[in-house]
Design a protein around this motif. Structure first.
Motif: not given
Lengths: 288, 406
Positions: A6, A10, A13, A3, A252-253, A249, A132-135, A257
């Motif tokens: 991730v 983020e 990003y 996590l 947001t987490f 972020q 996890y999957q990330i973009n 958001p």
């Protein structure tokens, strides 16, 4: 563990996208002191150029990284020749003129592409970090932002061109006395700023649904980042983008958001109260 | 040339009189149907086909001889996806154009912006969009599916295909807020658990952190009542992150604006939805409707859920006018409350007299290669959510939108 990776990605990003959104404005506003309210529309046009080029069968990376900045840069060039160059040093007048330009661009884009949502898919597949999957596209944006920052530093600091540009921004009369035409240097700088905006719009296009009014979503963030950054171009950009990206972020987490956006704006208000000249007026003084 | 006062007044009066004459003559000859829809802006994917459907319905009515021997005239305004324009055009339609009926409104926010104007001016109002349910007002007729018709069917099906832990992503206005509560209720009723609810303003288009949060919560299923062009980014980013094959996705809104044709097959395949209409419905009524649409507009690709609802709304109104034999509002309401039903492209639609909502078929569907494949048909579902709180027969003065408590 996964996590935190991730969340780290983020955050990077978020910082990278703020750097991208703001870099064009940093050049045009930070260096040239032109308040370009059409900045968001330059980004929007970058997005449309990309989508059109991809639709015509161009490779998406060529479209994003080469065609979009070039086309938007050229549009910027025309705008500079026709409008902006008559208004250097007249802050309020440039605001009015560029605001008018932004309305014009929205209108033109609506006429050409229709007032409707378009978009393209991201070219990079997602991948796995632990559970996890990330973009995967996030990494692309981070890489583009890093390359961009390094390129800006190198050009401004280590090339003759950058030296001339910086000199002209500080003392156009001295630059002219030394034989450089401020008029042409302003023109070139505005071209670069517009091209950067076009690049940002292009790179972010696959992540969003694009409408002619999309630019409005970026303009506030871009101005906040550039103004909070202060006088140093690159150092200011990185420091304020990092601060706002991380704050955004974290909230947001932690909450949602919406709170992320609110936290970003609140931190900007507090920052400008404490450091009205921007971060780099106090720290990293004299840096690029 | 000199113009004296008397000559000037004389000509002007004559001209004004002449200009007014045809107006006078026409006033009694057409029936005016007012329409307010977002045919541009971020909601145009919903509004444009709705507008086409309304015009198709009116041209069919006129081709069949009109209503009460008169032609129906369309007075339509584009609200440009701007909620402020709704109240403005509602005033225009009711007070200046003096239309006989208003059909339109897309977002629930827009419906609530104009509903009271319609009520005050006693202008009959049809809202033809799936929504969060609960509106109890004798002046409005609604034929979109409500949560009890849609969510109640979708949630058990989607949970059966995935698991018990549900994460909800909803648009941040009345539709999303209320629908999210309905989803929570049906998740609990089916023995599941809601592990997270996030709301997004309509212009949010970055969902990266949300996608991470969904995974943190150990989610089995995501249900997404997201609305509009910006929110479409979620489905794209979800696919881009490779989440599509890991956590199943259901939506109460995706596809009503033909979003499954905007997303690629790879991005859309497998997303679960439940609506009244699908282009893939294999019925004679749908085939005839698609043929008529194609004849009017070239091809039938643009048809979607909301367009069909709008078509069915106009047709329901037309049938009621014919049955009432007059344009009197009370007479039309009485006709509608008589259990009137039409056979639309999506099957039989009956007006529920107690709630002014609709009894209709609901189809469970999955996206497949940019189409909506019908998995199961649930015939003639009642709007039991609104029925449980609203009874216009017993309480005709009611003017409330009831919300669900959890």
């Amino acid at each position: 563990m996964d996590l935190s990776v991730v969340i780290l990605v983020e955050m990077l990003y978020a910082v990278a996208s703020l750097v991208l959104i703001s870099s064009g404005l940093a050049v045009v506003f930070g260096m040239m002191k032109v308040i370009n309210l059409a900045h968001g529309e330059f980004m929007m046009m970058g997005g449309y150029v990309t989508i059109t080029a991809v639709g015509l069968g161009v490779n998406i990376f060529v479209a994003m990284l080469i065609i979009a900045p070039l086309v938007v840069g050229l549009i910027g060039l025309v705008v500079e020749r026709l409008v902006i160059r008559h208004l250097y040093g007249r802050l309020v007048d440039t605001m009015l003129a560029t605001w008018g330009l932004s309305l014009l661009f929205i209108g033109l884009a609506t006429m050409i592409f229709g007032n409707t949502t378009t978009g393209i898919s991201t070219p990079i597949p997602g991948f796995t970090v632990g559970n996890y999957q990330i973009n995967g596209y996030n990494f692309f944006i981070i890489v583009v932002a890093v390359v961009l920052v390094i390129a800006m530093l190198v050009v401004l600091k280590s090339t003759r061109l950058g030296l001339i540009a910086r000199g002209t921004m500080q003392r156009p009369d001295m630059a002219a006395a030394l034989g450089y035409s401020p008029d042409r240097i302003y023109m070139a700088t505005f071209f670069c700023g517009s091209a950067l905006s076009g690049l940002a719009g292009a790179v972010l296009a696959p992540l969003v649904g694009l409408v002619p009014t999309s630019g409005g979503a970026y303009i506030a963030k871009a101005f906040i980042t550039v103004i909070a950054g202060g006088p140093s171009l690159v150092a200011g950009l990185i420091s304020s983008a990092s601060l706002f990206g991380v704050v955004n972020q974290v909230f947001t987490f932690a909450i949602s958001p919406v709170f992320g956006e609110v936290a970003l704006l609140v931190s900007a208000v507090i920052l400008l109260r404490l450091l009205p000249q921007g971060v780099t007026a106090k720290f990293f003084k004299g840096k690029m | 040339m000199t113009v004296n006062r008397r000559a000037f007044l004389g000509t002007t009066a004559a001209l004004t009189g002449a200009a007014m004459l045809p107006g006078f003559a026409l006033a009694g000859e057409t029936i005016k149907l007012g329409s307010v829809l977002d045919t541009s802006g971020i909601f145009d994917a919903y509004g444009k086909p709705m507008d086409m459907a309304m015009r198709l319905a009116v041209s069919q009515i006129n081709a069949a001889g009109g209503l009460l021997g008169k032609q129906v005239e369309v007075i339509a305004y584009d609200t440009q996806s701007d909620m402020a324009l709704y109240s403005q055009y509602a005033q225009q339609l009711t007070r200046q154009d003096k239309v006989d009926v208003v059909q339109g409104g897309i977002l629930s926010a827009s419906r609530e912006a104009i509903r009271q104007t319609m009520r005050k001016t006693k202008t009959l109002y049809f809202y033809n969009v799936l929504y969060e349910g609960g509106v109890c007002d004798r002046n409005i007729f609604i034929n979109g599916v409500t949560p009890a018709q849609q969510v109640a069917a979708l949630v058990p099906y989607a949970m059966g295909k995935s698991g018990k832990k549900v994460y909800i992503l909803a648009a941040d206005y009345n539709y999303g807020q209320i629908t999210a509560r309905w989803i929570q209720k049906f998740v609990t009723d089916n023995g599941g658990e809601t592990v997270g609810v996030d709301f997004f303003p309509l212009d949010v288009s970055d969902f990266g952190s949300t996608i991470a949060k969904i995974q943190t919560a150990g989610t089995d299923l995501v249900i997404a009542p997201l609305v509009g062009g910006a929110h479409l980014s979620f489905f794209r980013q979800w696919a881009a992150a490779g989440m599509k094959d890991r956590i199943p996705l259901a939506s109460t809104t995706l596809g009503v604006g033909n979003e499954h044709k905007v997303l690629t097959a790879a991005e859309g395949n497998g997303i679960m939805v439940a609506y009244n209409y699908s282009q893939e419905l294999d019925t004679p009524a749908n085939a005839a409707f698609k043929a008529a649409w194609a004849a009017a507009y070239g091809d039938s690709k643009a048809i979607h859920e909301l367009a069909v609802s709008n078509y069915q709304g106009v047709m329901t109104w037309a049938k009621a006018v014919a049955q009432a034999g007059s344009l009197d509002r009370e007479a039309i309401i009485t006709a509608l409350e008589s259990g009137l039903s039409i056979d639309g492209p999506a099957g039989k639609v009956t007006v529920d007299p107690k709630t002014h909502h609709a009894v209709l078929d609901v189809h469970l569907m999955e996206f497949e290669n940019q189409g909506m494949k019908v998995i199961e048909t649930l015939p003639q579902r009642q709007p039991i959510d609104t029925q449980s709180v609203c009874d216009l027969a017993a309480n005709p003065g009611d003017n409330t939108q009831y919300e669900i408590d959890i």
